[in-house]
Design a protein around this motif. Structure first.
Motif, PDB file in Angstrom:
ATOM      1  N   SER A  30       8.653   3.009 -22.376  1.00 19.42           N
ATOM      2  CA  SER A  30       7.446   2.315 -22.816  1.00 19.42           C
ATOM      3  C   SER A  30       7.717   1.224 -23.837  1.00 19.42           C
ATOM      4  O   SER A  30       6.863   0.382 -24.076  1.00 19.42           O
ATOM      5  CB  SER A  30       6.451   3.325 -23.388  1.00 19.42           C
ATOM      6  N   SER A  31       8.920   1.202 -24.430  1.00 16.56           N
ATOM      7  CA  SER A  31       9.189   0.240 -25.493  1.00 16.56           C
ATOM      8  C   SER A  31       9.824  -1.048 -24.995  1.00 16.56           C
ATOM      9  O   SER A  31      10.054  -1.972 -25.777  1.00 16.56           O
ATOM     10  CB  SER A  31      10.108   0.871 -26.540  1.00 16.56           C
ATOM     11  N   GLY A  32      10.134  -1.163 -23.722  1.00 15.18           N
ATOM     12  CA  GLY A  32      10.861  -2.321 -23.233  1.00 15.18           C
ATOM     13  C   GLY A  32      10.187  -3.054 -22.101  1.00 15.18           C
ATOM     14  O   GLY A  32       9.300  -2.538 -21.430  1.00 15.18           O
ATOM     15  N   GLY A  33      10.643  -4.319 -21.893  1.00 13.27           N
ATOM     16  CA  GLY A  33      10.166  -5.084 -20.760  1.00 13.27           C
ATOM     17  C   GLY A  33      10.826  -4.639 -19.469  1.00 13.27           C
ATOM     18  O   GLY A  33      11.912  -4.050 -19.467  1.00 13.27           O
ATOM     19  N   MET A  34      10.136  -4.913 -18.356  1.00 13.52           N
ATOM     20  CA  MET A  34      10.676  -4.608 -17.040  1.00 13.52           C
ATOM     21  C   MET A  34      10.456  -5.807 -16.134  1.00 13.52           C
ATOM     22  O   MET A  34       9.476  -6.545 -16.283  1.00 13.52           O
ATOM     23  CB  MET A  34       9.991  -3.389 -16.430  1.00 13.52           C
ATOM     24  N   ALA A  49       9.127 -11.562 -11.311  1.00 11.98           N
ATOM     25  CA  ALA A  49       8.033 -11.201 -12.207  1.00 11.98           C
ATOM     26  C   ALA A  49       8.565 -10.297 -13.299  1.00 11.98           C
ATOM     27  O   ALA A  49       9.547  -9.585 -13.103  1.00 11.98           O
ATOM     28  CB  ALA A  49       6.907 -10.494 -11.443  1.00 11.98           C
ATOM     29  N   ALA A  50       7.906 -10.326 -14.441  1.00 10.22           N
ATOM     30  CA  ALA A  50       8.278  -9.458 -15.551  1.00 10.22           C
ATOM     31  C   ALA A  50       7.021  -9.012 -16.267  1.00 10.22           C
ATOM     32  O   ALA A  50       5.969  -9.668 -16.171  1.00 10.22           O
ATOM     33  CB  ALA A  50       9.226 -10.170 -16.505  1.00 10.22           C
ATOM     34  N   ILE A  51       7.145  -7.914 -16.982  1.00  6.07           N
ATOM     35  CA  ILE A  51       6.000  -7.394 -17.715  1.00  6.07           C
ATOM     36  C   ILE A  51       6.482  -6.833 -19.044  1.00  6.07           C
ATOM     37  O   ILE A  51       7.501  -6.137 -19.120  1.00  6.07           O
ATOM     38  CB  ILE A  51       5.270  -6.322 -16.870  1.00  6.07           C
ATOM     39  N   THR A  52       5.760  -7.160 -20.112  1.00  2.00           N
ATOM     40  CA  THR A  52       6.128  -6.665 -21.434  1.00  2.00           C
ATOM     41  C   THR A  52       5.760  -5.190 -21.574  1.00  2.00           C
ATOM     42  O   THR A  52       5.080  -4.616 -20.719  1.00  2.00           O
ATOM     43  CB  THR A  52       5.405  -7.468 -22.521  1.00  2.00           C
ATOM     44  N   SER A  53       6.189  -4.606 -22.674  1.00  2.00           N
ATOM     45  CA  SER A  53       5.907  -3.191 -22.893  1.00  2.00           C
ATOM     46  C   SER A  53       4.412  -2.916 -22.984  1.00  2.00           C
ATOM     47  O   SER A  53       3.960  -1.822 -22.631  1.00  2.00           O
ATOM     48  CB  SER A  53       6.608  -2.706 -24.167  1.00  2.00           C
ATOM     49  N   ASP A  54       3.654  -3.907 -23.426  1.00  2.00           N
ATOM     50  CA  ASP A  54       2.214  -3.694 -23.549  1.00  2.00           C
ATOM     51  C   ASP A  54       1.438  -4.274 -22.371  1.00  2.00           C
ATOM     52  O   ASP A  54       0.215  -4.383 -22.422  1.00  2.00           O
ATOM     53  CB  ASP A  54       1.676  -4.262 -24.864  1.00  2.00           C
ATOM     54  N   GLY A  55       2.157  -4.672 -21.297  1.00  2.00           N
ATOM     55  CA  GLY A  55       1.487  -5.027 -20.056  1.00  2.00           C
ATOM     56  C   GLY A  55       1.207  -6.488 -19.806  1.00  2.00           C
ATOM     57  O   GLY A  55       0.487  -6.828 -18.859  1.00  2.00           O
ATOM     58  N   SER A  56       1.773  -7.393 -20.569  1.00  2.00           N
ATOM     59  CA  SER A  56       1.571  -8.822 -20.325  1.00  2.00           C
ATOM     60  C   SER A  56       2.558  -9.308 -19.269  1.00  2.00           C
ATOM     61  O   SER A  56       3.764  -9.134 -19.425  1.00  2.00           O
ATOM     62  CB  SER A  56       1.759  -9.618 -21.619  1.00  2.00           C
ATOM     63  N   PRO A  57       2.055  -9.936 -18.188  1.00  2.00           N
ATOM     64  CA  PRO A  57       2.937 -10.313 -17.079  1.00  2.00           C
ATOM     65  C   PRO A  57       3.387 -11.767 -17.149  1.00  2.00           C
ATOM     66  O   PRO A  57       2.779 -12.601 -17.837  1.00  2.00           O
ATOM     67  CB  PRO A  57       2.041 -10.094 -15.862  1.00  2.00           C
ATOM     68  N   ASN A  58       4.414 -12.052 -16.392  1.00  2.00           N
ATOM     69  CA  ASN A  58       4.884 -13.411 -16.202  1.00  2.00           C
ATOM     70  C   ASN A  58       5.452 -13.497 -14.790  1.00  2.00           C
ATOM     71  O   ASN A  58       6.063 -12.548 -14.317  1.00  2.00           O
ATOM     72  CB  ASN A  58       5.959 -13.769 -17.232  1.00  2.00           C
ATOM     73  N   TYR A  93      14.716  -6.508  -3.013  1.00  2.00           N
ATOM     74  CA  TYR A  93      14.026  -6.544  -4.288  1.00  2.00           C
ATOM     75  C   TYR A  93      14.584  -5.462  -5.213  1.00  2.00           C
ATOM     76  O   TYR A  93      14.764  -4.312  -4.808  1.00  2.00           O
ATOM     77  CB  TYR A  93      12.526  -6.346  -4.083  1.00  2.00           C
ATOM     78  N   TYR A  94      14.835  -5.851  -6.464  1.00  2.00           N
ATOM     79  CA  TYR A  94      15.392  -4.968  -7.467  1.00  2.00           C
ATOM     80  C   TYR A  94      14.506  -4.977  -8.714  1.00  2.00           C
ATOM     81  O   TYR A  94      13.976  -6.020  -9.084  1.00  2.00           O
ATOM     82  CB  TYR A  94      16.772  -5.453  -7.896  1.00  2.00           C
ATOM     83  N   CYS A  95      14.401  -3.835  -9.346  1.00  2.00           N
ATOM     84  CA  CYS A  95      13.783  -3.837 -10.665  1.00  2.00           C
ATOM     85  C   CYS A  95      14.879  -3.726 -11.719  1.00  2.00           C
ATOM     86  O   CYS A  95      16.011  -3.328 -11.427  1.00  2.00           O
ATOM     87  CB  CYS A  95      12.749  -2.720 -10.823  1.00  2.00           C
ATOM     88  N   ALA A  96      14.555  -4.106 -12.924  1.00  2.00           N
ATOM     89  CA  ALA A  96      15.536  -4.104 -13.995  1.00  2.00           C
ATOM     90  C   ALA A  96      14.829  -4.008 -15.340  1.00  2.00           C
ATOM     91  O   ALA A  96      13.714  -4.491 -15.506  1.00  2.00           O
ATOM     92  CB  ALA A  96      16.380  -5.372 -13.941  1.00  2.00           C
ATOM     93  N   ALA A  97      15.503  -3.389 -16.279  1.00  2.00           N
ATOM     94  CA  ALA A  97      15.049  -3.430 -17.670  1.00  2.00           C
ATOM     95  C   ALA A  97      15.451  -4.784 -18.249  1.00  2.00           C
ATOM     96  O   ALA A  97      16.574  -5.243 -18.014  1.00  2.00           O
ATOM     97  CB  ALA A  97      15.684  -2.299 -18.457  1.00  2.00           C
ATOM     98  N   VAL A  98      14.542  -5.410 -18.962  1.00  2.00           N
ATOM     99  CA  VAL A  98      14.807  -6.760 -19.463  1.00  2.00           C
ATOM    100  C   VAL A  98      14.445  -6.882 -20.930  1.00  2.00           C
ATOM    101  O   VAL A  98      13.616  -6.142 -21.449  1.00  2.00           O
ATOM    102  CB  VAL A  98      14.032  -7.824 -18.656  1.00  2.00           C
ATOM    103  N   LEU A  99      15.094  -7.845 -21.565  1.00  2.00           N
ATOM    104  CA  LEU A  99      14.730  -8.253 -22.921  1.00  2.00           C
ATOM    105  C   LEU A  99      13.767  -9.414 -22.806  1.00  2.00           C
ATOM    106  O   LEU A  99      14.006 -10.350 -22.035  1.00  2.00           O
ATOM    107  CB  LEU A  99      15.979  -8.686 -23.692  1.00  2.00           C
TER     108      LEU A  99
END
Length: 122
Positions: A30-34, A49-58, A93-99
């Motif tokens: 829950s503390s990291g971006g994905m 696409a990416a999403i912050t820990s609090d749910g903000s997408p890009n 398609y791959y998911c990843a933990a991101v900064l």
């Protein structure tokens, strides 16, 4: 170390939809971006696409308005809803933990999962 398992890929026709899922473990999820990445044949892997820990997408421009990234921190899951698919979306398609800095991805953490194949036929 983050362990990632992607699922939900398949073969769909032009204009179809798929929902990808990513199960994450081994990290305080829950503390990291994905992020979701994809790699088409003979092309480099790209961030979709990416999403912050609090749910903000890009999103990358090519999927805006068609793809939606979401997460369920209670279940350690990340999702990618893909609508109005085209053959250009065909890829693994791959998911990843991101900064992330704000909603911008500045790096990736850990190893890749095995990915899930998405094929869109015309």
């Amino acid at each position: 170390q983050v362990q990632l398992v992607e699922s939900g890929g398949g073969l769909v026709q032009l204009g179809g939809s798929l929902r990808l899922s990513c199960a994450a473990s081994g990290r305080t999820f829950s503390s990291g971006g994905m992020g979701w990445y994809r790699q088409a044949p003979l092309k480099e892997r790209e961030l979709v696409a990416a999403i912050t820990s609090d749910g903000s997408p890009n999103y990358v421009e090519s999927v805006k308005g068609r793809f939606t990234i979401s997460r369920d921190n209670a279940k350690n899951m990340v999702y990618l809803q893909m609508n109005n698919l085209t053959p250009e979306d065909t890829a693994v398609y791959y998911c990843a933990a991101v900064l992330m800095r704000g909603t911008r991805v500045i790096g990736r953490i850990g190893s890749w999962g095995r990915g899930t194949q998405v094929t869109v036929s015309s």
